[in-house]
Write a protein that holds these residues in place. Structure first.
Motif, PDB file in Angstrom:
ATOM      1  N   GLY A 149      38.289  24.114  12.993  1.00  0.00           N
ATOM      2  CA  GLY A 149      39.502  23.578  12.395  1.00  0.00           C
ATOM      3  C   GLY A 149      40.768  24.179  12.973  1.00  0.00           C
ATOM      4  N   GLY A 150      40.626  25.164  13.827  1.00  0.00           N
ATOM      5  CA  GLY A 150      41.775  25.820  14.427  1.00  0.00           C
ATOM      6  C   GLY A 150      42.016  25.354  15.852  1.00  0.00           C
ATOM      7  N   PRO A 151      42.792  26.111  16.607  1.00  0.00           N
ATOM      8  CA  PRO A 151      43.081  25.732  17.992  1.00  0.00           C
ATOM      9  C   PRO A 151      41.837  25.839  18.878  1.00  0.00           C
ATOM     10  CG  PRO A 151      43.933  27.922  17.499  1.00  0.00           C
ATOM     11  CD  PRO A 151      43.469  27.345  16.198  1.00  0.00           C
ATOM     12  N   VAL A 152      41.949  25.313  20.075  1.00  0.00           N
ATOM     13  CA  VAL A 152      40.833  25.377  21.031  1.00  0.00           C
ATOM     14  C   VAL A 152      40.511  26.846  21.292  1.00  0.00           C
ATOM     15  CG1 VAL A 152      40.055  24.816  23.355  1.00  0.00           C
ATOM     16  CG2 VAL A 152      41.509  23.203  22.105  1.00  0.00           C
ATOM     17  N   PRO A 153      39.273  27.281  21.066  1.00  0.00           N
ATOM     18  CA  PRO A 153      38.929  28.694  21.248  1.00  0.00           C
ATOM     19  C   PRO A 153      39.088  29.160  22.693  1.00  0.00           C
ATOM     20  CG  PRO A 153      37.239  27.546  19.970  1.00  0.00           C
ATOM     21  CD  PRO A 153      38.138  26.504  20.542  1.00  0.00           C
ATOM     22  N   THR A 154      39.476  30.394  22.831  1.00  0.00           N
ATOM     23  CA  THR A 154      39.536  30.997  24.163  1.00  0.00           C
ATOM     24  C   THR A 154      38.120  31.052  24.741  1.00  0.00           C
ATOM     25  OG1 THR A 154      41.415  32.370  23.497  1.00  0.00           O
ATOM     26  CG2 THR A 154      40.206  33.052  25.467  1.00  0.00           C
ATOM     27  N   GLY A 155      37.972  30.640  25.957  1.00  0.00           N
ATOM     28  CA  GLY A 155      36.654  30.653  26.589  1.00  0.00           C
ATOM     29  C   GLY A 155      35.898  29.348  26.487  1.00  0.00           C
ATOM     30  N   ALA A 156      36.474  28.351  25.779  1.00  0.00           N
ATOM     31  CA  ALA A 156      35.819  27.047  25.705  1.00  0.00           C
ATOM     32  C   ALA A 156      35.774  26.415  27.091  1.00  0.00           C
ATOM     33  CB  ALA A 156      36.561  26.134  24.741  1.00  0.00           C
ATOM     34  N   ARG A 157      34.618  25.883  27.458  1.00  0.00           N
ATOM     35  CA  ARG A 157      34.472  25.243  28.765  1.00  0.00           C
ATOM     36  C   ARG A 157      34.988  23.808  28.704  1.00  0.00           C
ATOM     37  NH1 ARG A 157      29.724  24.309  31.783  1.00  0.00           N
ATOM     38  NH2 ARG A 157      28.574  23.870  29.860  1.00  0.00           N
ATOM     39  N   PRO A 158      35.593  23.318  29.769  1.00  0.00           N
ATOM     40  CA  PRO A 158      35.987  21.909  29.787  1.00  0.00           C
ATOM     41  C   PRO A 158      34.753  21.015  29.960  1.00  0.00           C
ATOM     42  CG  PRO A 158      36.460  22.923  31.908  1.00  0.00           C
ATOM     43  CD  PRO A 158      36.021  24.037  30.996  1.00  0.00           C
TER      44      PRO A 158
END
Length: 255
Positions: free
Chosen positions: A111-120
């Motif tokens: 529910g928050g912003p795109v997590p750091t480390g998320a892969r495209p």
């Protein structure tokens, strides 16, 4: 001598179609004017009620249903037969729970912003399919992202049907989680054709690359849409709105 009466061409065509369909006893007319003999998997109720409906259609062709009635809306190069609906669902409970916040079993930070480390997501299709696709390692859950319409599917719901079948008259199981736009809460609905990610996974279309695999413990993101695959299930949400869904084989919870 009386002037012979003529019959408009469209009325004659509908009358011929009605005669053929009455003989088949399992035939319906789609919104595009195509005849469906029931082979697609959507159930048709036979009997006298259908015969009367077909006779009426011969003289009064049905108008296409409006989106507010839950009519199919295009989303892929296949039939585009997707629909959402909230109401009684024969064969299962009514609808998934809609929570005020992500449930405890959802991915931390859901529910928050795109997590750091998320892969495209890198499997991006162009042309007729025009969508971005990914799936879990076992193919149990997969998603198609097509602009503002996002569809995720829990494959096991097609047989276990924890939320029953379509509440608009067909026999299709409710196994698709749809974001009709990126601002609202998703909905549970149907998809009678094979979603693009599953079609690519099946190998039935040789030109389609396989969907990107999202193993357990990984997070992927595409244009603000995030999905995290955890041991408890997959959590997907739109970063801007915070709305999403937690999905596994047993249940789906919207937030």
């Amino acid at each position: 001598m009386p002037t012979p009466k003529t019959t408009p061409a469209h009325a004659t065509a509908w009358a011929v179609l009605a005669t053929v369909c009455l003989g088949l006893a399992a035939c319906s007319v789609g919104t595009a004017g195509k005849v469906d003999t029931g082979s697609s998997g959507a159930g048709n109720a036979g009997g006298s009620g259908q015969s009367e409906a077909m006779e009426q259609s011969a003289t009064n062709p049905p108008a296409p249903p409006s989106p507010s009635e839950g009519s199919p809306r295009p989303h892929s190069p296949e039939s585009g037969a997707m629909r959402t609906g909230n109401g009684p669902a024969p064969g299962g409970s009514s609808d998934p729970v809609v929570a005020d916040a992500p449930p405890s079993q959802a991915h931390p930070g859901a529910g928050g912003p795109v997590p750091t480390g998320a892969r495209p997501v890198t499997t991006v299709l162009t042309g007729a399919y025009d969508s971005t696709i990914f799936a879990t390692e076992d193919g149990g859950i997969g998603c198609d992202i097509r602009h503002n319409i996002i569809g995720c599917h829990v494959n096991s719901y097609r047989t276990t049907m924890p939320y029953g079948r379509d509440d608009k008259g067909s026999e299709n199981p409710r196994w698709a989680i749809w974001w009709q736009d990126k601002a609202g809460v998703p909905e549970l609905g149907i998809q009678s054709d094979m979603p693009t990610w599953q079609l690519a996974l099946s190998g039935k279309e040789a030109e389609l690359p396989r969907p990107q695999v999202v193993p357990v413990g990984e997070v992927v993101a595409h244009e603000g849409f995030v999905c995290a695959n955890d041991p408890a299930g997959m959590t997907c949400w739109v970063a801007d709105s915070g709305h999403g869904a937690f999905m596994n084989d047993k249940e789906t919870i919207f937030f």
